[in-house]
Design an enzyme around this catalytic site. Structure first.
Site, PDB file in Angstrom:
ATOM      1  N   TYR A  98     -59.551 -35.969   4.081  1.00  0.00           N
ATOM      2  CA  TYR A  98     -61.005 -35.796   4.313  1.00  0.00           C
ATOM      3  C   TYR A  98     -61.730 -37.129   4.530  1.00  0.00           C
ATOM      4  CZ  TYR A  98     -60.996 -30.783   3.967  1.00  0.00           C
ATOM      5  OH  TYR A  98     -60.768 -29.460   4.240  1.00  0.00           O
ATOM      6  N   GLU A 140     -59.300 -24.621  -0.554  1.00  0.00           N
ATOM      7  CA  GLU A 140     -57.911 -24.951  -0.179  1.00  0.00           C
ATOM      8  C   GLU A 140     -57.041 -25.163  -1.428  1.00  0.00           C
ATOM      9  OE1 GLU A 140     -58.608 -28.149   2.690  1.00  0.00           O
ATOM     10  OE2 GLU A 140     -59.758 -26.719   3.878  1.00  0.00           O
TER      11      GLU A 140
HETATM   12  C1  HEM Z   1     -59.444 -26.648  12.304  1.00  0.00           C
HETATM   13  C2  HEM Z   1     -63.769 -27.828  10.477  1.00  0.00           C
HETATM   14  C3  HEM Z   1     -61.724 -31.441   7.963  1.00  0.00           C
HETATM   15  C4  HEM Z   1     -57.666 -30.797  10.520  1.00  0.00           C
HETATM   16  C5  HEM Z   1     -60.780 -26.649  12.004  1.00  0.00           C
HETATM   17  C6  HEM Z   1     -61.734 -25.689  12.512  1.00  0.00           C
HETATM   18  C7  HEM Z   1     -62.944 -26.030  12.011  1.00  0.00           C
HETATM   19  C8  HEM Z   1     -62.764 -27.198  11.180  1.00  0.00           C
HETATM   20  C9  HEM Z   1     -64.242 -25.308  12.236  1.00  0.00           C
HETATM   21  C10 HEM Z   1     -61.409 -24.517  13.453  1.00  0.00           C
HETATM   22  C11 HEM Z   1     -61.034 -23.328  12.623  1.00  0.00           C
HETATM   23  C12 HEM Z   1     -60.719 -22.109  13.478  1.00  0.00           C
HETATM   24  O1  HEM Z   1     -59.567 -21.964  13.865  1.00  0.00           O
HETATM   25  O2  HEM Z   1     -61.618 -21.322  13.742  1.00  0.00           O
HETATM   26  C13 HEM Z   1     -63.579 -28.897   9.621  1.00  0.00           C
HETATM   27  C14 HEM Z   1     -64.624 -29.510   8.829  1.00  0.00           C
HETATM   28  C15 HEM Z   1     -64.051 -30.514   8.113  1.00  0.00           C
HETATM   29  C16 HEM Z   1     -62.648 -30.549   8.466  1.00  0.00           C
HETATM   30  C17 HEM Z   1     -66.067 -29.069   8.836  1.00  0.00           C
HETATM   31  C18 HEM Z   1     -64.679 -31.488   7.122  1.00  0.00           C
HETATM   32  C19 HEM Z   1     -65.761 -31.243   6.426  1.00  0.00           C
HETATM   33  C20 HEM Z   1     -60.458 -31.608   8.469  1.00  0.00           C
HETATM   34  C21 HEM Z   1     -59.553 -32.671   8.082  1.00  0.00           C
HETATM   35  C22 HEM Z   1     -58.416 -32.516   8.841  1.00  0.00           C
HETATM   36  C23 HEM Z   1     -58.599 -31.326   9.658  1.00  0.00           C
HETATM   37  C24 HEM Z   1     -59.833 -33.737   7.028  1.00  0.00           C
HETATM   38  C25 HEM Z   1     -57.171 -33.379   8.875  1.00  0.00           C
HETATM   39  C26 HEM Z   1     -57.171 -34.637   9.201  1.00  0.00           C
HETATM   40  C27 HEM Z   1     -57.811 -29.611  11.209  1.00  0.00           C
HETATM   41  C28 HEM Z   1     -56.773 -29.049  12.052  1.00  0.00           C
HETATM   42  C29 HEM Z   1     -57.271 -27.847  12.559  1.00  0.00           C
HETATM   43  C30 HEM Z   1     -58.608 -27.703  12.016  1.00  0.00           C
HETATM   44  C31 HEM Z   1     -55.407 -29.671  12.317  1.00  0.00           C
HETATM   45  C32 HEM Z   1     -56.582 -26.882  13.533  1.00  0.00           C
HETATM   46  C33 HEM Z   1     -56.977 -27.335  14.880  1.00  0.00           C
HETATM   47  C34 HEM Z   1     -55.950 -27.230  15.921  1.00  0.00           C
HETATM   48  O3  HEM Z   1     -55.399 -26.146  16.113  1.00  0.00           O
HETATM   49  O4  HEM Z   1     -55.731 -28.276  16.548  1.00  0.00           O
HETATM   50  N1  HEM Z   1     -61.436 -27.553  11.185  1.00  0.00           N
HETATM   51  N2  HEM Z   1     -62.401 -29.559   9.379  1.00  0.00           N
HETATM   52  N3  HEM Z   1     -59.854 -30.816   9.405  1.00  0.00           N
HETATM   53  N4  HEM Z   1     -58.898 -28.773  11.199  1.00  0.00           N
HETATM   54 FE1  HEM Z   1     -60.600 -29.128  10.240  1.00  0.00          FE
END
Ligand code: HEM
Ligand code: FAD
Length: 389
Positions: A98, A140
């Site tokens: 994060y 999580e």
């Molecule tokens: C997917 C938000 C932090 C890695 C997502 C999605 C959202 C989101 C909205 C799409 C979900 C869907 O499938 O509908 C956020 C928010 C964060 C955060 C608001 C922080 C407050 C992180 C962090 C990481 C991360 C720290 C890792 C470095 C991913 C990955 C996906 C994802 C790998 C799947 C995307 C893909 O298929 O490429 N996140 N996220 N996220 N997030 Fe986050």
């Protein structure tokens, strides 16, 4: 809860950030992947990045979250947080990342806003980021703690491979080591990690089909423009892949009244969650009125047709209605027409299929008097909050 100091700043800058976030997020990802190319190996989907759906989903979620907490100071948008946390957990996201996202996201915000990124604006948006991050981290942690094991992925080997419908392969896996398996709820999915042609490990999600307790079974539609489905289609018996624990909050429990009439609308490969729901309804001896509405081009393009029709027949109060676009073999020819179905306003509805199909059915149902909160759906890609608008 958002502080009284930050609230007016967020209110005043929300339109600017909402307007600029589409420019900020691509820059953020560029910065992050330049510094941390390892995050693309097994965690992020390279295609989502190229297609731009992931930047849009993240942008959408931050704007949705900020406007929600401004309007509802005492609560969080649980539906949004839950979906994202389940997706993160299926990818094995670790909470130590994060601060990584924070660092590169806020570098990109500062670069885009220039002088407008004053200390107080940055502080207020940092507060929003950490409120959302901490809410996600909490969910999580709970999800990880409820698994039957303490690993994010485990090796599984292919034990069966069948072809069905139009370019859909059904694969059954069994554990390739001693890791205990978490029991899945109907409607949940797993992430499967396999190597792309250049060796990069890439995750993709697949809804679980009914299976024996020691197995995972999925149905995968070939995407001719996609990167991983051709590789997954090429798997043969004995091949080993990494599979996550089951996640996903689109289940039959906890949504609407448990005895309201249930309507399951699917198109194409969108059958997968519906088949799991039907199996669960049968196993639990449900006496519900269940109407399954399936849309496809032809009978032979309908994936898992025999399994789905056999399940509907086993339900005491089950009914199947089909719409076939290219031939007269369904109950109706053409696209789904809600007027033919007489859906009652108290119905509980699940949708799964291509986005235009879901948008069309959803708005027709809302026009017919079904409240939007009774309509649930699974999007087979990042949710860009399009159905919410
Ligand atoms: C997917 C938000 C932090 C890695 C997502 C999605 C959202 C989101 C909205 C799409 C979900 C869907 O499938 O509908 C956020 C928010 C964060 C955060 C608001 C922080 C407050 C992180 C962090 C990481 C991360 C720290 C890792 C470095 C991913 C990955 C996906 C994802 C790998 C799947 C995307 C893909 O298929 O490429 N996140 N996220 N996220 N997030 Fe986050
Ligand atoms: P990807 O490589 O991910 O490509 C997808 C699209 O991105 C392509 O069609 C193309 O338009 C675009 N794209 C790819 N490369 C580029 C590029 N270089 N430039 C620009 N655009 C590009 N699928 C199933 O078949 N069955 C299921 O049961 C199922 N359940 C799912 C459940 C959930 C919760 C989710 C989120 C998804 C589910 N999916 C399911 C979808 C699945 O995860 C994959 O998205 C799908 O199989 C496509 O994978 P792919 O690697 O072939 O395509």
């Amino acid at each position: 809860m958002l502080s009284e100091k930050s609230r007016p700043i967020i209110e005043a800058t929300l339109p600017i950030i909402a307007d600029r976030i589409g420019h900020i997020t691509p820059d953020f990802y560029e910065r992050m992947f330049a510094a941390r190319p390892d995050l693309m190996d097994g965690l992020f989907s390279r295609s989502s990045q190229l297609e731009g759906t992931q930047p849009k989903a993240l942008a959408g979620s931050i704007a949705v979250f900020a406007s929600y907490i401004v309007e509802h100071p005492d609560s969080y948008p649980d539906e949004v947080l839950s979906r994202v946390a389940h997706k993160h957990a299926s990818l094995g996201l670790q909470e130590k990342e994060y601060p990584t996202v924070y660092k590169y996201l806020f570098e990109a915000i500062a670069a885009d806003l220039g002088d407008a990124a004053t200390e107080e604006v940055v502080d207020a948006w940092s507060e929003v980021y950490w409120l959302m991050a901490n809410a996600l981290i909490k969910i999580e942690r709970g999800l990880y703690a409820s698994q039957a094991n303490n690993v994010t992925h485990a090796p599984f080997k292919v034990v069966d491979r069948q072809e069905t419908g139009d370019n859909v392969v059904v694969l059954t896996f069994e554990p390739a080591d001693e890791t205990p398996m978490t029991e899945a709820k109907a409607g949940q999915y797993i992430s499967i990690i396999t190597k792309a042609r250049d060796g990069l490990r890439q995750p993709r999600q697949y809804t679980l089909l009914p299976s024996d307790k020691n197995q995972r079974r999925i149905g995968v539609k070939l995407d001719p423009n996609g990167e991983m489905t051709s590789i997954i289609h090429g798997l043969t018996i004995g091949d080993v892949v990494e599979i996550s624990n089951p996640y996903g909050d689109l289940t039959l429990e906890g949504f609407g009244s448990a005895d309201a009439p249930l309507y399951l609308f699917s198109a194409g490969i969108g059958v997968t969650p519906m088949i799991s729901f039907l199996n669960e309804l049968i196993e639990s001896g449900s006496q519900r009125q269940v109407t399954v509405v399936h849309a496809d081009r032809r009978l032979d393009t309908w994936p898992l047709r025999e399994e789905m029709t056999a399940l509907v027949e086993k339900l005491p109060h089950g009914k199947l209605v089909t719409f076939m676009e290219d031939e007269e073999t369904g109950d109706y020819r053409g696209r789904v027409d809600i007027a033919k179905l007489g859906v009652p306003a108290e119905a509980n509805v699940y949708l799964c299929g291509p986005l235009p199909f879901m948008k069309g059915v959803r708005s027709a149902l809302v026009d017919a008097g079904v409240p939007a909160q009774n309509i649930n759906y699974e999007i087979f890609g990042p949710d860009q909050w399009m159905l919410r608008s």
